[in-house]
Design an enzyme around this catalytic site. Sequence first.
Site, PDB file in Angstrom:
ATOM      1  N   GLY A 114       0.822  -1.211   0.000  1.00 25.76           N
ATOM      2  CA  GLY A 114       0.000   0.000   0.000  1.00 25.76           C
ATOM      3  C   GLY A 114       0.853   1.256   0.000  1.00 25.76           C
ATOM      4  O   GLY A 114       0.641   2.184   0.786  1.00 25.76           O
ATOM      5  N   ALA A 115       1.813   1.287  -0.932  1.00 28.79           N
ATOM      6  CA  ALA A 115       2.773   2.415  -0.958  1.00 28.79           C
ATOM      7  C   ALA A 115       2.365   3.508  -1.944  1.00 28.79           C
ATOM      8  O   ALA A 115       3.125   4.440  -2.180  1.00 28.79           O
ATOM      9  CB  ALA A 115       4.166   1.891  -1.294  1.00 28.79           C
ATOM     10  N   ARG A 131      -2.294   0.522  -7.984  1.00 25.67           N
ATOM     11  CA  ARG A 131      -2.194   1.565  -9.021  1.00 25.67           C
ATOM     12  C   ARG A 131      -0.765   1.626  -9.574  1.00 25.67           C
ATOM     13  O   ARG A 131       0.107   2.316  -9.048  1.00 25.67           O
ATOM     14  CB  ARG A 131      -2.634   2.912  -8.431  1.00 25.67           C
ATOM     15  CG  ARG A 131      -4.150   2.986  -8.228  1.00 25.67           C
ATOM     16  CD  ARG A 131      -4.586   4.177  -7.437  1.00 25.67           C
ATOM     17  NE  ARG A 131      -4.295   4.044  -6.003  1.00 25.67           N
ATOM     18  CZ  ARG A 131      -4.618   4.952  -5.082  1.00 25.67           C
ATOM     19  NH1 ARG A 131      -5.243   6.056  -5.440  1.00 25.67           N
ATOM     20  NH2 ARG A 131      -4.327   4.758  -3.813  1.00 25.67           N
ATOM     21  N   ASN A 156       0.824  -2.685   5.404  1.00 32.66           N
ATOM     22  CA  ASN A 156       0.095  -1.429   5.564  1.00 32.66           C
ATOM     23  C   ASN A 156      -1.161  -1.363   4.695  1.00 32.66           C
ATOM     24  O   ASN A 156      -2.140  -0.719   5.069  1.00 32.66           O
ATOM     25  CB  ASN A 156       1.058  -0.282   5.205  1.00 32.66           C
ATOM     26  CG  ASN A 156       0.342   1.015   4.947  1.00 32.66           C
ATOM     27  OD1 ASN A 156      -0.127   1.675   5.863  1.00 32.66           O
ATOM     28  ND2 ASN A 156       0.227   1.391   3.662  1.00 32.66           N
ATOM     29  N   TYR A 186     -15.035  -2.993   9.574  1.00 30.67           N
ATOM     30  CA  TYR A 186     -13.670  -2.453   9.655  1.00 30.67           C
ATOM     31  C   TYR A 186     -13.054  -2.767  11.017  1.00 30.67           C
ATOM     32  O   TYR A 186     -11.905  -3.221  11.102  1.00 30.67           O
ATOM     33  CB  TYR A 186     -13.681  -0.945   9.400  1.00 30.67           C
ATOM     34  CG  TYR A 186     -12.286  -0.331   9.432  1.00 30.67           C
ATOM     35  CD1 TYR A 186     -11.331  -0.687   8.486  1.00 30.67           C
ATOM     36  CD2 TYR A 186     -11.925   0.583  10.430  1.00 30.67           C
ATOM     37  CE1 TYR A 186     -10.047  -0.148   8.517  1.00 30.67           C
ATOM     38  CE2 TYR A 186     -10.650   1.130  10.466  1.00 30.67           C
ATOM     39  CZ  TYR A 186      -9.722   0.766   9.515  1.00 30.67           C
ATOM     40  OH  TYR A 186      -8.445   1.292   9.546  1.00 30.67           O
TER      41      TYR A 186
END
Length: 251
Positions: A9-10, A35, A87, A153
């Site tokens: 998740g960078a 992405r 992350n 969540y």
Amino acid sequence: MHKTILITGATSGFGKAIAETFAAAGWNCILTGRRAERLKEISENLSSRFGVKTLSLAFDIQNKSAVFNAVAELPADWQSIDVLVNNAGLALGRDSFENASLDDWDTMINTNVKGLMYMSKAILPLFIKQQKGHIINIGSTAGKEVYKDGNGYCASKHAVDAISKAMRIDLLPHHIKVTAIHPGAAETEFSVVRFKGDENKAAQVYDGYQALQATDVANIVYYTANLPEHVCINDLTVTCLAQANSFYLHK
Ligand code: NDP
Ligand code: 8X3
């Protein structure tokens, strides 16, 4: 000798800030996220600014075979990894249990829980071979106290808390550190994702107080990863000054 960190998740928020912090300190970075274009831009930017090596791997962490293939196909000179930061994650929706979307629950559990477990399991053979490594899991205050309309969540982040404790016990014989970091409200793309692109609703989450910033969390991750060999921060909860826990936020 440069150290190497793998960050899931960078492409934004904490992950991007963690990559910048470690690259600025001379660490080589393996960056992941879905992405691909953003990953490429961030990787190129870090290597040109800081002279470190970067590798970007675009895949969906929910996809078990994509995770294991990405790790299996790591080039030989990228197989020595010092730190894994789990992350990648998200919240989707804030709805009462009876109204919450099943698809949202699936995505949160598949990403925040199963994705984290797949990634850890894929990297562990490298850490076990080295008899050394550090897994840093990004949990949340939502993994410490359940709040109203946070059902899926909060469940996923309670699972991160439990998995971190379980890993720490099971991995003791292999000299692998396991740290769980649980941030409170932080201003990233998190709320835009949670409210499915509603920028106004997302901005309201951070109105009236100074929320944590991604760099605050990145600095803590850096501190945690740079302690002496025999020292491990097991569990760390961090909020901004205005927040006491999931329930109390002073605006
Ligand atoms: P952002 O939305 O800014 O970043 C989330 C990152 O996760 C992105 O890089 C995104 O990349 C990646 N990601 C999401 N889903 C997937 C997937 N299926 N496969 C691969 N990567 C994925 O939010 P934050 O930086 O705030 O969130 C990072 C972590 O911190 C999350 O686990 C979140 O739950 C946690 N957290 C956030 C808090 C906050 O208030 N902001 C507080 C406490 C914890 P891409 O879209 O390119 O795939
Ligand atoms: C993100 C913090 O309070 O929105 O994990 O759950 S909160």
